[in-house]
Design a protein around this motif. Sequence first.
Motif, PDB file in Angstrom:
ATOM      1  N   GLY A  15      69.631  40.070  59.794  1.00  0.00           N
ATOM      2  CA  GLY A  15      70.041  38.693  60.074  1.00  0.00           C
ATOM      3  C   GLY A  15      69.309  38.060  61.256  1.00  0.00           C
ATOM      4  N   THR A  16      68.342  38.744  61.822  1.00  0.00           N
ATOM      5  CA  THR A  16      67.587  38.170  62.943  1.00  0.00           C
ATOM      6  C   THR A  16      66.828  36.940  62.464  1.00  0.00           C
ATOM      7  N   GLU A  17      66.885  35.872  63.271  1.00  0.00           N
ATOM      8  CA  GLU A  17      66.258  34.614  62.860  1.00  0.00           C
ATOM      9  C   GLU A  17      64.919  34.439  63.587  1.00  0.00           C
ATOM     10  N   HIS A  18      63.894  34.061  62.836  1.00  0.00           N
ATOM     11  CA  HIS A  18      62.627  33.689  63.472  1.00  0.00           C
ATOM     12  C   HIS A  18      62.666  32.204  63.814  1.00  0.00           C
ATOM     13  N   ILE A  19      62.404  31.891  65.067  1.00  0.00           N
ATOM     14  CA  ILE A  19      62.408  30.492  65.503  1.00  0.00           C
ATOM     15  C   ILE A  19      61.008  30.135  65.987  1.00  0.00           C
ATOM     16  N   PRO A  20      60.347  29.190  65.327  1.00  0.00           N
ATOM     17  CA  PRO A  20      59.020  28.792  65.819  1.00  0.00           C
ATOM     18  C   PRO A  20      59.144  28.073  67.163  1.00  0.00           C
ATOM     19  N   LEU A  21      58.349  28.504  68.113  1.00  0.00           N
ATOM     20  CA  LEU A  21      58.391  27.882  69.451  1.00  0.00           C
ATOM     21  C   LEU A  21      58.096  26.383  69.361  1.00  0.00           C
ATOM     22  N   TYR A  79      62.970  34.962  46.175  1.00  0.00           N
ATOM     23  CA  TYR A  79      61.778  35.768  46.452  1.00  0.00           C
ATOM     24  C   TYR A  79      61.787  36.229  47.908  1.00  0.00           C
ATOM     25  N   TYR A  80      61.970  35.273  48.802  1.00  0.00           N
ATOM     26  CA  TYR A  80      61.898  35.592  50.229  1.00  0.00           C
ATOM     27  C   TYR A  80      63.013  36.571  50.627  1.00  0.00           C
ATOM     28  N   THR A  81      64.192  36.367  50.051  1.00  0.00           N
ATOM     29  CA  THR A  81      65.336  37.219  50.407  1.00  0.00           C
ATOM     30  C   THR A  81      65.127  38.647  49.900  1.00  0.00           C
ATOM     31  N   ALA A  82      64.682  38.752  48.656  1.00  0.00           N
ATOM     32  CA  ALA A  82      64.503  40.087  48.075  1.00  0.00           C
ATOM     33  C   ALA A  82      63.399  40.850  48.806  1.00  0.00           C
ATOM     34  N   PHE A  83      62.365  40.125  49.184  1.00  0.00           N
ATOM     35  CA  PHE A  83      61.239  40.737  49.890  1.00  0.00           C
ATOM     36  C   PHE A  83      61.715  41.319  51.225  1.00  0.00           C
ATOM     37  N   ARG A  84      62.481  40.527  51.928  1.00  0.00           N
ATOM     38  CA  ARG A  84      63.001  40.958  53.236  1.00  0.00           C
ATOM     39  C   ARG A  84      63.967  42.133  53.067  1.00  0.00           C
ATOM     40  N   ASP A  85      64.847  42.058  52.077  1.00  0.00           N
ATOM     41  CA  ASP A  85      65.815  43.142  51.872  1.00  0.00           C
ATOM     42  C   ASP A  85      65.096  44.444  51.538  1.00  0.00           C
ATOM     43  N   ASP A  86      64.062  44.339  50.723  1.00  0.00           N
ATOM     44  CA  ASP A  86      63.301  45.526  50.339  1.00  0.00           C
ATOM     45  C   ASP A  86      62.663  46.166  51.581  1.00  0.00           C
ATOM     46  N   LEU A  87      62.076  45.339  52.429  1.00  0.00           N
ATOM     47  CA  LEU A  87      61.433  45.895  53.626  1.00  0.00           C
ATOM     48  C   LEU A  87      62.467  46.468  54.593  1.00  0.00           C
ATOM     49  N   GLN A  88      63.622  45.843  54.650  1.00  0.00           N
ATOM     50  CA  GLN A  88      64.658  46.364  55.546  1.00  0.00           C
ATOM     51  C   GLN A  88      65.110  47.761  55.086  1.00  0.00           C
TER      52      GLN A  88
END
Length: 388
Positions: A212-218, A287-296
Amino acid sequence: MTGRPLLNRRLDGLGTTIFAEMSALAVATGAINLGQGFPDTDGPESVREAAVRALRDGRGNQYPPGPGIPELRTAVADHQRRFYDLTFDPDTEVLVTAGATEAIAAAMLALLEPGDEVIAFEPFYDSYAACIAMAGAVRVPLTLHAPDFRPDLDALRDALTPRTRLLLLNSPHNPTGTVLTRDELTAIAALAVEHDLLVVTDEVYEHLTYDGTEHIPLISLPGMRDRTVSISSAGKTFSFTGWKVGWVTASAPLVAAVRTAKQFLTYVASGPFQYAIAEALALPDPYYTAFRDDLQTKRDLLAAGLTDAGFTVFRPQGTYFITTDIADIAPGTDALTFCRELPQRCGVVAVPNSVFYDHPTAGRTHVRFAFCKKEEVLSEAAERLRAL
Ligand code: PMP
Ligand code: GLN
């Protein structure tokens, strides 16, 4: 050709990148390569097909436009709006590059004068030192210390001098996996505004964050829109690291500056792949969610294996990588020696974080393992490491 060294002084000591050395070692020994960060499974079939279609239809087989094809610049702008609510003009505020690597090089060459100081977190991705050096500028490292690898903001303030021109930030951070928090980014932004600094942000792992960590662009923070050059790339997000499609988003004057340098590096690259990545960026959320879950899942698998094998594991919040400490399993051994011997000892390749530091000791026993590999490969690697 005697006397003067062939390699110019700015590049002295940069030698062969550790990624090339370790991947060559993996090939030579047949070891499992958890060194260089690239997935062992290609990205979505539909995106590959889009590249094939572009090749067949003759789109991108000749020089694409210098700033990148309009379809991709629009897709990048749409992506920034969709994920971060940021608005960029595709015509003047987006630039397509040959991967993030070229974007970083062009930004350094465009924005720095010889003698300017650039502050960057160490351990740093190896191209940073090289690009700062090629620009004739001076790198000023800010060490991220184990076990948390959080930036020391007082140390950042202390590192600022009248010669500081630019902060080069990487979050999610390779190799530690640190993802900067909103509070940290806010403090960094305040310093940038107070000292009128430029900031280049390397966000290639923007979609690879876990728990659940969020990436925030500076660039989304107050005061940063016109002083930040935001860089990302398709390599990691879509598992096509060989395609080398990257981009810059920034204000029109900053994009114009970076484009000036970029046009004399490659001019353009990756023609047909630009069409495919324009489609990839528009993939739906699953797509983005599954990709992240797989890597986690893969992170957790490798972290457990490494812990079992006796490594001290620093759990990453993002990226492809787990940094470990080998002090307990290999007392007295430094990371570089350990990594050079590892393939012979157990058939696994890793990368020594020590080469990413100026600091003489901070990363001496830290070794990085990539987990962007098939689960059975990670399990086999863990098994081999347990046998050490
Ligand atoms: N920045 C970081 C932190 C990286 O790890 C990498 C490696 N992929 C890059 C930039 C380069 O990205 P690209 O392959 O798009 O040039
Ligand atoms: N970013 C990749 C890594 O950190 C390597 C890219 C490269 O080899 N230049 O492993």
